[in-house]
Design a protein around this motif. Sequence first.
Motif, short mmCIF file in Angstrom:
data_model
loop_
_atom_site.label_atom_id
_atom_site.label_comp_id
_atom_site.label_asym_id
_atom_site.label_seq_id
_atom_site.Cartn_x
_atom_site.Cartn_y
_atom_site.Cartn_z
N ASN A 15 0.87 -1.18 0.00
CA ASN A 15 0.00 0.00 0.00
C ASN A 15 0.91 1.23 0.00
O ASN A 15 1.70 1.43 0.93
N PHE A 16 0.81 2.06 -1.03
CA PHE A 16 1.66 3.25 -1.15
C PHE A 16 0.96 4.44 -0.49
O PHE A 16 -0.10 4.88 -0.94
N LEU A 17 1.57 4.96 0.56
CA LEU A 17 0.99 6.08 1.29
C LEU A 17 1.20 7.39 0.53
O LEU A 17 2.31 7.69 0.09
N ASP A 18 0.14 8.17 0.40
CA ASP A 18 0.22 9.52 -0.15
C ASP A 18 -0.45 10.42 0.88
O ASP A 18 -1.61 10.83 0.73
N ILE A 19 0.28 10.73 1.96
CA ILE A 19 -0.31 11.35 3.14
C ILE A 19 0.42 12.62 3.56
O ILE A 19 0.20 13.12 4.66
N GLN A 20 1.28 13.12 2.72
CA GLN A 20 2.08 14.28 3.09
C GLN A 20 1.19 15.49 3.34
O GLN A 20 0.34 15.83 2.52
N GLN A 21 1.43 16.14 4.48
CA GLN A 21 0.59 17.26 4.89
C GLN A 21 1.06 18.60 4.34
O GLN A 21 0.34 19.59 4.41
N GLY A 22 2.25 18.66 3.80
CA GLY A 22 2.77 19.90 3.22
C GLY A 22 3.66 19.59 2.04
O GLY A 22 4.47 18.67 2.08
N GLY A 23 3.53 20.35 0.96
CA GLY A 23 4.36 20.12 -0.21
C GLY A 23 3.80 19.04 -1.13
O GLY A 23 2.75 18.45 -0.88
N THR A 61 11.02 25.96 -4.65
CA THR A 61 9.57 25.99 -4.62
C THR A 61 9.15 25.77 -3.18
O THR A 61 9.56 24.79 -2.56
N THR A 62 8.36 26.69 -2.61
CA THR A 62 7.89 26.52 -1.24
C THR A 62 6.58 25.75 -1.22
O THR A 62 5.90 25.61 -2.23
N ASN A 63 6.20 25.26 -0.04
CA ASN A 63 4.94 24.53 0.09
C ASN A 63 3.75 25.39 -0.29
O ASN A 63 2.80 24.93 -0.92
N SER A 64 3.79 26.68 0.07
CA SER A 64 2.66 27.56 -0.25
C SER A 64 2.56 27.78 -1.75
O SER A 64 1.47 27.83 -2.31
#
Length: 347
Positions: free
Chosen positions: A90-98, A325-328
Motif C-alpha cells: 500500500n503506497f501512502l500519499d499522506i504528506q501534509q505539506g508540499g 519551490t515553497t509549500n505555499s
Amino acid sequence: MNERTALLASIAETIKDYRSGELPPPTPEHVDRWIQQFDREVQLQMLREMDYVLKQTYFSLANVTNFLRDLVRTEKLVGQDPCAFWRTVNFLDIQQGGNSQTEMLELFDKVLQEQCGFRVTECGVESAVYLYLDDGLFTGNRVRRDLEAWIATDSPAAASLHVVTIALHSGGQHYANGRIRNALTATRKECAITWWRAIELEDRKAYSDTADVLRPTSIPDDAAVQDYVRGMRHPPTLRRPGNVGGKSLFSSDAGKQLLEQEFLKAGARIRGLCQNLGDTQRPLGHMTLETLGFGSLIVTFRNCPNNAPLALWVGDPWYPLFRRTTNSQTAIKHLFEDLTRDAGDER
C-alpha cells in the motif's frame, strides 16, 4: 578555457536538470552571477569545492530513477519475487505539506510499470504492508508528523511499514523514529518499521566532528555572524577540524571549512537583507532548534531543501543558485490547476 570558466560550466552541467520545465536550465552565467556575491578572493576556491561537492550531493532525475529501479529489485526488501512483493504494498500519499511525495510516487509508478508491468494503484489489496516514499529526510519533522497522523487515524492495528528516502540524515531519522514509536504506543498499535535510503548522512550533535553536514570549526570575525551568535541563548556547537565526514562529500577539510565559513557569513548577511525570513531560517539552513543551521548540501532535481544554507536558495535581493519551490507556492499552483481543470469541465 581557464579554470574559472571550466568550473562554471562543470557546475552548470551537474545541476542541468534542476526544476526542469519550471525554471530556465542553469548556465555558466547563472552560476557566475551567484558566486560573484562572495568576496572575490574566495570565489575560485568556492567554485572548486562546490564543483566537487555537488557531484556527490546533487541527485538528478537519472540518479533518483536508478535508485528506484534498484529498490524494486532489492532482495533484502522484496525477496525472491519482486513483482509479487510490490503487489502487496500500500503506497501512502499522506504528506501534509508540499508535493514531493506525490511526485516521487509518480516517478516510482513509471519504474514499477517498466519493471513489473503494473501500476501503484493496482497494489496493496487486503495487505498490511505500507510504503512511505519521499525525496529527503532532514530534521525528521515532516515524516514523523505525516506518520503520527496516519497512525492516529487510518493505520491498521498491525502493519509493516517501509520508509524510503533518497537522502536520510541520521539525527532526523533517530528523532522521527522515536516520535513514531511513541504514537504507536499511545494508540496501542503495532508496526514494524524499516528505513531505506540512497545515502545516509551523519548530522547528530554528538558526532559533529565527523558530520557530513556543515558544522563550522570557529566563528568568523564577521560583524553579521558575531551579532547572530551574540543573540543565541547558548554557544553554538562547533566541530574540531581535521575530518571531512564519513561520506567524504568534501575534497578536504580545508575545502569543507571554506564552505562553512563563507556560507555562514553569507547566511548572516542574507538574514539582514531579507526581512521575511523567520527565526528558524538560520544562516546554514532551516532548524527549529537554536543553532547556526542544519547545514545539508543535498539537492535533488525537484527542489532544494530549506535545510540547506540560505546562500544556496534564498532570493530577492540575494541571487540563489537553487531557486526553491515553497509549500505555499506548490499549494497555489495546484489550486490554479484544479480551478483551470474545473473550468474546462464546465465548458
